[in-house]
Motif scaffolding. Structure first.
Motif, short mmCIF file in Angstrom:
data_model
loop_
_atom_site.label_atom_id
_atom_site.label_comp_id
_atom_site.label_asym_id
_atom_site.label_seq_id
_atom_site.Cartn_x
_atom_site.Cartn_y
_atom_site.Cartn_z
N ALA A 191 19.89 10.90 -12.79
CA ALA A 191 18.44 10.77 -12.91
C ALA A 191 18.01 9.31 -12.94
N THR A 192 18.78 8.48 -13.63
CA THR A 192 18.47 7.05 -13.73
C THR A 192 18.53 6.39 -12.37
N ILE A 193 19.56 6.70 -11.59
CA ILE A 193 19.70 6.08 -10.27
C ILE A 193 18.65 6.65 -9.31
N CYS A 194 18.28 7.90 -9.49
CA CYS A 194 17.15 8.45 -8.72
C CYS A 194 15.90 7.59 -8.94
N GLY A 195 15.58 7.35 -10.21
CA GLY A 195 14.42 6.55 -10.53
C GLY A 195 14.53 5.13 -10.00
N MET A 196 15.73 4.57 -10.04
CA MET A 196 15.96 3.21 -9.55
C MET A 196 15.62 3.09 -8.07
N PHE A 197 15.90 4.13 -7.29
CA PHE A 197 15.64 4.10 -5.86
C PHE A 197 14.24 4.62 -5.50
N GLY A 198 13.43 4.94 -6.51
CA GLY A 198 12.08 5.43 -6.23
C GLY A 198 12.00 6.92 -5.96
N PHE A 199 13.11 7.64 -6.14
CA PHE A 199 13.08 9.09 -6.02
C PHE A 199 12.64 9.71 -7.35
N ARG A 200 12.52 11.04 -7.37
CA ARG A 200 12.04 11.72 -8.56
C ARG A 200 13.22 12.28 -9.36
N PRO A 201 13.44 11.73 -10.57
CA PRO A 201 14.57 12.20 -11.38
C PRO A 201 14.47 13.69 -11.69
N PHE A 202 15.63 14.32 -11.82
CA PHE A 202 15.73 15.75 -12.11
C PHE A 202 15.16 16.61 -10.98
N ARG A 203 14.92 16.00 -9.81
CA ARG A 203 14.49 16.76 -8.66
C ARG A 203 15.17 16.30 -7.38
N HIS A 204 15.36 14.99 -7.22
CA HIS A 204 15.84 14.44 -5.96
C HIS A 204 17.30 14.01 -5.98
N GLU A 205 18.07 14.50 -6.94
CA GLU A 205 19.48 14.11 -6.99
C GLU A 205 20.22 14.49 -5.72
N GLY A 206 19.78 15.55 -5.06
CA GLY A 206 20.41 15.94 -3.80
C GLY A 206 20.31 14.86 -2.73
N LYS A 207 19.27 14.05 -2.81
CA LYS A 207 19.12 12.96 -1.84
C LYS A 207 20.23 11.92 -2.05
N LEU A 208 20.63 11.72 -3.30
CA LEU A 208 21.74 10.79 -3.55
C LEU A 208 23.03 11.32 -2.95
N VAL A 209 23.24 12.63 -3.02
CA VAL A 209 24.43 13.23 -2.42
C VAL A 209 24.41 13.04 -0.91
N GLY A 210 23.22 13.23 -0.31
CA GLY A 210 23.09 13.01 1.13
C GLY A 210 23.36 11.58 1.52
N LEU A 211 22.84 10.63 0.75
CA LEU A 211 23.04 9.21 1.04
C LEU A 211 24.50 8.80 0.87
N ALA A 212 25.21 9.47 -0.06
CA ALA A 212 26.59 9.09 -0.34
C ALA A 212 27.47 9.17 0.91
N GLY A 213 27.17 10.10 1.79
CA GLY A 213 27.96 10.24 3.01
C GLY A 213 27.84 9.05 3.94
N HIS A 214 26.81 8.23 3.74
CA HIS A 214 26.58 7.06 4.59
C HIS A 214 27.13 5.77 3.97
#
Length: 569
Positions: free
Chosen positions: A211-234
């Motif tokens: 959640a903290t790293i979501c917020g750091m990147f401007g995403f919505r914590p407790f909602r957009h964690e899946g975006k971090l998983v998607g980015l990890a592949g890159h």
């Protein structure tokens, strides 16, 4: 007949479930009816809809089971008006800036004594009677006057996974942000009993780190964690020179960062790196830790079946790695693994249900054909009622079109599994850009494929251990070379896909569409994504499906038995 209503009334993902004679017969999230993503608070409509689906009158409810004593925060349960204005998914997480109200709410959730308080602590035990009185009032307003019980947050997660997995014996692992003082817990399930064998208390939380790293990147914590998983592949995890912030034995990991001022000081070091690399670093660290914990308890217990729940296990790449561990005979991930699934766990535990394999999650309300037809006419749309609707859908898809599908009972959980689905062909790769634009999605997020179970071996490497849970789109698998060549739009940059395996018993409507598409193209694979635009809840009512169809400018809409095509006069 014994009817138990389960309720989760927290600050996000509020919902209700109904268990009748030990069987989960209805479950739905409040957001589907209010149309507010992640809706928290009192799930009045979800309760009413569950009773309607199960054919149970309010006065015939025997027991009501609530998930959580300390989470949801008791102050917010007493102060519903304030709860309604509190958002966990604030981009400034942990929310220590802004108004005094925002700072106080963040403090109460993450820095006060509440997050460290356990459901077994004396203050929590003493609050049971007060909370029962407070919670009884809105129930009576809905005609329910039944005994109330409150269940531990993590135990509800564990119950949801165990009692729908069919495993006995089995190992149950829960991992989330925070719940009744815990962040990770491990249970053995054997002989009809669920026994906690390991606990990781707050603040030692992988969910809070996400959640903290979501917020750091401007995403919505407790909602957009899946975006971090998607980015990890890159990304490249080795490009980040920050130590992973957990230390200690695998079953006693401790979070090394400390919250001071507005945030964690260590965040500044991460901000110097590419977000893709930070996400890859985060993904690898969590995978290593969680797999180490599971390996430890597999070895100690000798068990071979593992059930997972808690928001961290929405991470399909983590689940894939777990599924490849030696000694795991079968893996199951509860389909509504986040807090939205707690209502089901509470009801199943209170009902003393026995473990049985979950067949499907089509547990919400349905819409009548009459309502569908009225909505289509009100929208001024021309429509037909084809004799072969699956073939009509397949014809549009075979020509490269996109089709919204709404039929049957609403799915319970974050995934569309064929009843509120948007179909698209998985070839060519450039299709992803067009579909992302229509849905207002991020271009780094992969789309998921639906595939006929009997044909999957040609397209994806799905181990036997995850065949059942892959029917709920909760685990990633490796794509075959044929899949990468023929269906590139459904393969992530790392060569994986998050499939939904469809079969005639659990997914008859989807299976019919896939068969019709295969007959036209030779490929039993389609992109299956949720029928909604970005940041909107998945559609429920016919009017919502029509609005999403028009707003996204899709090529066709299949609403129940009715068909709308852009090519129609």
């Amino acid at each position: 007949m014994k009817a138990v209503v389960g309720i989760y009334d927290g600050v996000h993902e509020a919902g209700a479930a109904l268990v009748v004679d030990g069987e989960l017969v209805a479950a739905c999230s409040e957001e589907r009816f209010t149309r507010s993503k992640g809706q928290g608070g009192w799930p009045a409509t979800a309760i009413d809809q569950c009773l309607a689906v199960g054919g149970v009158a309010p006065e015939d409810v025997d027991q009501v089971a609530f998930a959580g004593l300390v989470n949801p925060n008791p102050v917010l349960r007493l102060w519903r008006r304030r709860q309604a204005s509190f958002r966990l998914d604030d981009g400034d997480f942990p929310g220590l800036s802004g108004s005094m109200r925002d700072r106080w709410m963040a403090w109460s959730q993450f820095q006060s004594p509440f997050p460290r308080m356990r459901s077994t602590d004396l203050p929590a035990r003493l609050s049971r009677r007060l909370l029962s009185r407070v919670l009884r009032r809105p129930l009576r307003c809905q005609g329910i006057d039944a005994p109330i019980s409150l269940h531990d947050h993590h135990r509800c997660h564990a119950g949801s996974a165990w009692l729908t997995s069919g495993f006995d014996p089995g190992l149950v692992v829960v991992c989330d942000g925070l719940g009744d003082g815990l962040c990770t817990s491990v249970y053995t399930a054997q002989g009809g009993r669920l026994t906690c064998v390991n606990e990781q208390p707050f603040p030692h939380s992988y969910g809070i780190l996400y959640a903290t790293i979501c917020g750091m990147f401007g995403f919505r914590p407790f909602r957009h964690e899946g975006k971090l998983v998607g980015l990890a592949g890159h990304g490249d995890p080795d490009a980040v020179d920050v130590p992973f912030p957990f230390t200690g034995p695998v079953d006693q990991r401790e979070f090394t960062w400390r919250l001071t001022g507005r945030s964690f000081p260590e965040i500044r070091r991460l901000q110097q790196h590419r977000r893709e690399d930070v996400c890859a670093w985060l993904q690898r660290g969590v995978e290593d830790d969680v797999c180490g914990l599971i390996r430890h308890w597999l070895d100690r217990t000798g068990m071979s079946r593992v059930a997972l729940s808690g928001g961290v296990f929405a991470n399909v790449r983590l689940n894939q790695r777990i599924s490849t561990m030696d000694g795991i005979e079968e893996l199951f991930v509860f389909p509504h693994m986040g807090d939205g699934g707690l209502c089901a766990g509470a009801a199943l535990l209170q009902a003393n249900a026995r473990p049985q394999k979950l067949a499907h999650v089509f547990l919400g309300p349905t819409c009548s054909e009459a309502e569908m037809e009225r909505s289509l006419r009100a929208a001024g749309l021309s429509f037909t009622r084809p004799n072969d609707l699956p073939d009509a859908i397949a014809a549009v898809l075979a020509n490269g079109g996109f089709v919204g599908r709404s039929t049957g009972a609403l799915e319970f959980g974050p995934r569309a599994l064929g009843h509120r689905t948007l179909y698209a062909p998985a070839h060519p790769a450039e299709l992803v850009d067009s579909l992302n634009a229509k849905l207002d999605r991020f271009d780094f997020m992969p789309f998921a494929p639906a595939v006929l179970t009997e044909s999957v071996a040609d397209w994806m490497d799905v181990p036997e251990s995850v065949r059942h849970t892959a029917g709920f789109m909760t685990v990633a698998v490796d794509a075959t070379e044929r899949m990468k060549e023929r269906c590139p739009a459904a393969v992530h940059v790392d060569g994986t896909a998050r499939p939904q395996l469809a079969n005639d018993d659990a997914h008859p409507d989807m299976s019919a569409v896939l068969r019709a598409y295969e007959a036209r193209t030779g490929t039993p694979v389609l992109i299956n994504t949720s029928f909604n635009r970005h940041e909107e809840p998945i559609v429920h009512a016919p009017a919502e499906a029509i609005a999403a169809f028009l707003k996204a400018d899709l090529d066709a809409l299949a609403l129940g038995p009715f068909f709308v095509s852009r090519s129609q006069p």
